[in-house]
Design a protein around this motif. Structure first.
Motif, PDB file in Angstrom:
ATOM      1  N   SER A 167       0.824  -1.215   0.000  1.00  0.00           N
ATOM      2  CA  SER A 167       0.000   0.000   0.000  1.00  0.00           C
ATOM      3  C   SER A 167       0.858   1.264   0.000  1.00  0.00           C
ATOM      4  O   SER A 167       0.527   2.246  -0.673  1.00  0.00           O
ATOM      5  CB  SER A 167      -0.926   0.012   1.223  1.00  0.00           C
ATOM      6  N   LEU A 289      -7.739  -6.059  -1.075  1.00  0.00           N
ATOM      7  CA  LEU A 289      -6.743  -5.185  -1.694  1.00  0.00           C
ATOM      8  C   LEU A 289      -7.242  -4.602  -3.013  1.00  0.00           C
ATOM      9  O   LEU A 289      -7.057  -3.410  -3.297  1.00  0.00           O
ATOM     10  CB  LEU A 289      -5.447  -5.970  -1.941  1.00  0.00           C
ATOM     11  N   SER A 292      -9.903  -2.009  -2.246  1.00  0.00           N
ATOM     12  CA  SER A 292      -9.343  -0.790  -1.663  1.00  0.00           C
ATOM     13  C   SER A 292      -8.558   0.002  -2.704  1.00  0.00           C
ATOM     14  O   SER A 292      -8.561   1.240  -2.684  1.00  0.00           O
ATOM     15  CB  SER A 292      -8.434  -1.144  -0.485  1.00  0.00           C
ATOM     16  N   THR A 293      -7.878  -0.697  -3.609  1.00  0.00           N
ATOM     17  CA  THR A 293      -7.147  -0.006  -4.669  1.00  0.00           C
ATOM     18  C   THR A 293      -8.105   0.728  -5.598  1.00  0.00           C
ATOM     19  O   THR A 293      -7.833   1.851  -6.034  1.00  0.00           O
ATOM     20  CB  THR A 293      -6.301  -1.002  -5.480  1.00  0.00           C
ATOM     21  N   THR A 296      -9.192   3.728  -3.758  1.00  0.00           N
ATOM     22  CA  THR A 296      -8.108   4.705  -3.795  1.00  0.00           C
ATOM     23  C   THR A 296      -8.098   5.454  -5.120  1.00  0.00           C
ATOM     24  O   THR A 296      -7.917   6.677  -5.164  1.00  0.00           O
ATOM     25  CB  THR A 296      -6.748   3.999  -3.583  1.00  0.00           C
ATOM     26  N   VAL A 344      -5.734  -0.930   4.419  1.00  0.00           N
ATOM     27  CA  VAL A 344      -6.045  -0.644   3.018  1.00  0.00           C
ATOM     28  C   VAL A 344      -7.106   0.446   2.878  1.00  0.00           C
ATOM     29  O   VAL A 344      -7.120   1.180   1.886  1.00  0.00           O
ATOM     30  CB  VAL A 344      -6.491  -1.926   2.274  1.00  0.00           C
ATOM     31  N   ALA A 347      -5.007   3.933   3.724  1.00  0.00           N
ATOM     32  CA  ALA A 347      -3.715   4.249   3.109  1.00  0.00           C
ATOM     33  C   ALA A 347      -3.795   5.475   2.204  1.00  0.00           C
ATOM     34  O   ALA A 347      -2.936   6.369   2.262  1.00  0.00           O
ATOM     35  CB  ALA A 347      -3.206   3.038   2.322  1.00  0.00           C
TER      36      ALA A 347
END
Length: 433
Positions: A167, A289, A292-293, A296, A344, A347
């Motif tokens: 992250s 992940l 969360s990406t 983001t 996550v 971040a």
């Protein structure tokens, strides 16, 4: 629409989905998708496909399934019995006596598992019935297990450090090395608390057993040699620079297999169960992940993270004040989310703030992991509490109360880490010399 309102809507949706019991990965993906569709002009399909692929296809994640598999293999062996019988003769005269087996044993197993829950479960299966049989108080049995079980997140190889490293784009090998001294510091603090408690309450513990002869202690310690060899092989190969985290993880899987075979604990069923367990855990982490990406990416399109970072920078908060706020923030989040989700989810927002405050991201990774450790023993969503409740049938809130003293010890550890950052940064600095 203002950035503040956009952020509040997305946060409200996320909390609504999580409170409704939706899987974390699905909740993240849903909020991110709605954010892209309604608050940006980006095309959802291409953004989602590219983001999902890039989130789970990087080589930096390669050690993750291997370390998880290594822990799953060892979890199904007779390792807990070997740890208990190997350590008990050496600790029987230390104030607090066999309670220290929970702490030292957790530290040893943490060096090959990378998981807090697996560490607590492995030691708990053996030590709970054994310590109860000998008359140790439940509050210290469960408190020491819950607290020291969290060492699985800090002492490398740590799954949480891999997640943070990916992250924050920080070297996983350097993070592993950075966790060693703070992990040993926590071991010393836990043992110190048990020693002080035992000296203050000398009649609350059972009488010391007859001193074991040196020869018997050495023979008992021989049971620990395979585990110690595996720890040295996994961590030592990274520190010496002769293996990458991925290569050391592969070495760890082979070593775990050998330990399981030599202890005659590896059946075909155990082997398949370890594979299935590693696959489930890896898939769960990968899904979180990826979601969360994507979130983001959505936040980046809206401009919210940069605006928040700029606002925080404009406040000119001293680093210590920022860390104090983040400590409280993570403790509150830990009451409702697991550690991986905490990292996550935050971040994208927190890392720009931390960089703006000129805080070393390597050091901050250790800080975050210790605070996430604390979340493992905070109700209502404390994974270690669930594990120990399942092992013993004891009420989870009672176990949380038992672990409160160790929670306070972790706060002391955070204070020492802030006051003396070299505890986390000194060893990684030696790798560059």
């Amino acid at each position: 629409m203002s950035l503040e309102l956009t952020g509040l809507i997305l946060l409200g949706l996320l909390l609504l989905f999580l409170a409704g019991g939706l899987w974390v990965g699905l909740a993240l993906t849903a909020v991110a998708s709605l954010g892209i569709v309604f608050f940006t002009s980006a095309p959802l399909g291409p953004v989602m496909s590219q983001t999902y692929w890039s989130a789970v296809s990087g080589w930096s994640l390669a050690p993750l399934p291997l370390f998880i598999w290594m822990g799953e293999i060892l979890f199904r062996t007779s390792l807990s019995e070997q740890i208990f019988s190997g350590l008990a003769p050496w600790l029987e005269r230390v104030p607090g006596r066999l309670l220290h087996v929970n702490v030292v044993g957790s530290a040893l197993f943490a060096g090959v598992s990378g998981s807090s829950a697996a560490t607590a479960a492995t030691l708990g299966r053996m030590s709970i019935p054994e310590l109860r049989r000998r008359g140790y108080p439940d509050r210290l049995i469960f408190g020491s297990l819950a607290g020291s079980g969290t060492l699985g997140l800090l002492i490398p190889p740590s799954i949480m450090m891999i997640i943070y490293g990916v992250s924050a784009q920080v070297s996983i090998a350097r993070l592993f090395i950075a966790g060693l001294l703070p992990g040993l510091m926590l071991v010393a603090l836990f043992m110190g608390y048990l020693i002080v408690w035992a000296l203050l309450h000398p009649h609350s513990l059972p009488q010391a057993a007859q001193r074991t002869a040196l020869g018997e202690r050495l023979r008992a310690s021989a049971r620990l040699l395979p585990l110690l060899a595996l720890i040295v092989g996994v961590i030592g190969s990274i520190y010496a620079g002769i293996a990458t985290p991925t290569e050391s993880a592969a070495l760890g899987v082979v070593g775990a297999m050998l330990i399981a075979i030599l202890s005659k604990s590896l059946s075909w069923k155990n082997f398949l169960d370890s594979l299935a367990g590693a696959a489930r855990t890896t898939a769960m982490i990968g899904f979180i992940l990826a979601g969360s990406t994507l979130l983001t990416k959505t936040m980046a399109y809206t401009g919210i993270p940069s605006a928040i970072a700029a606002a925080i920078s404009a406040l000119h908060l001293p680093p210590y004040a920022l860390l104090a706020v983040l400590l409280v923030f993570f403790i509150l989040m830990g009451m409702f989310l697991d550690g991986i989700s905490m990292i996550v989810l935050t971040a994208a927002i927190l890392l720009p703030m931390v960089e703006a405050a000129h805080i070393d991201l390597l050091w901050f990774g250790v800080f975050v992991v210790i605070v996430v450790e604390m979340a493992q023993i905070t109700p209502p969503v404390g994974f270690n509490l669930f594990v120990l409740q399942g092992l013993s049938g004891r009420d989870g809130l009672k176990i949380a109360r038992d672990a409160l003293a160790f929670f306070v010890v972790m706060i002391v550890a955070v204070g020492l880490l802030v006051a003396f950052p070299q505890i986390a940064t000194w060893l990684p600095a030696q790798m560059t010399h």
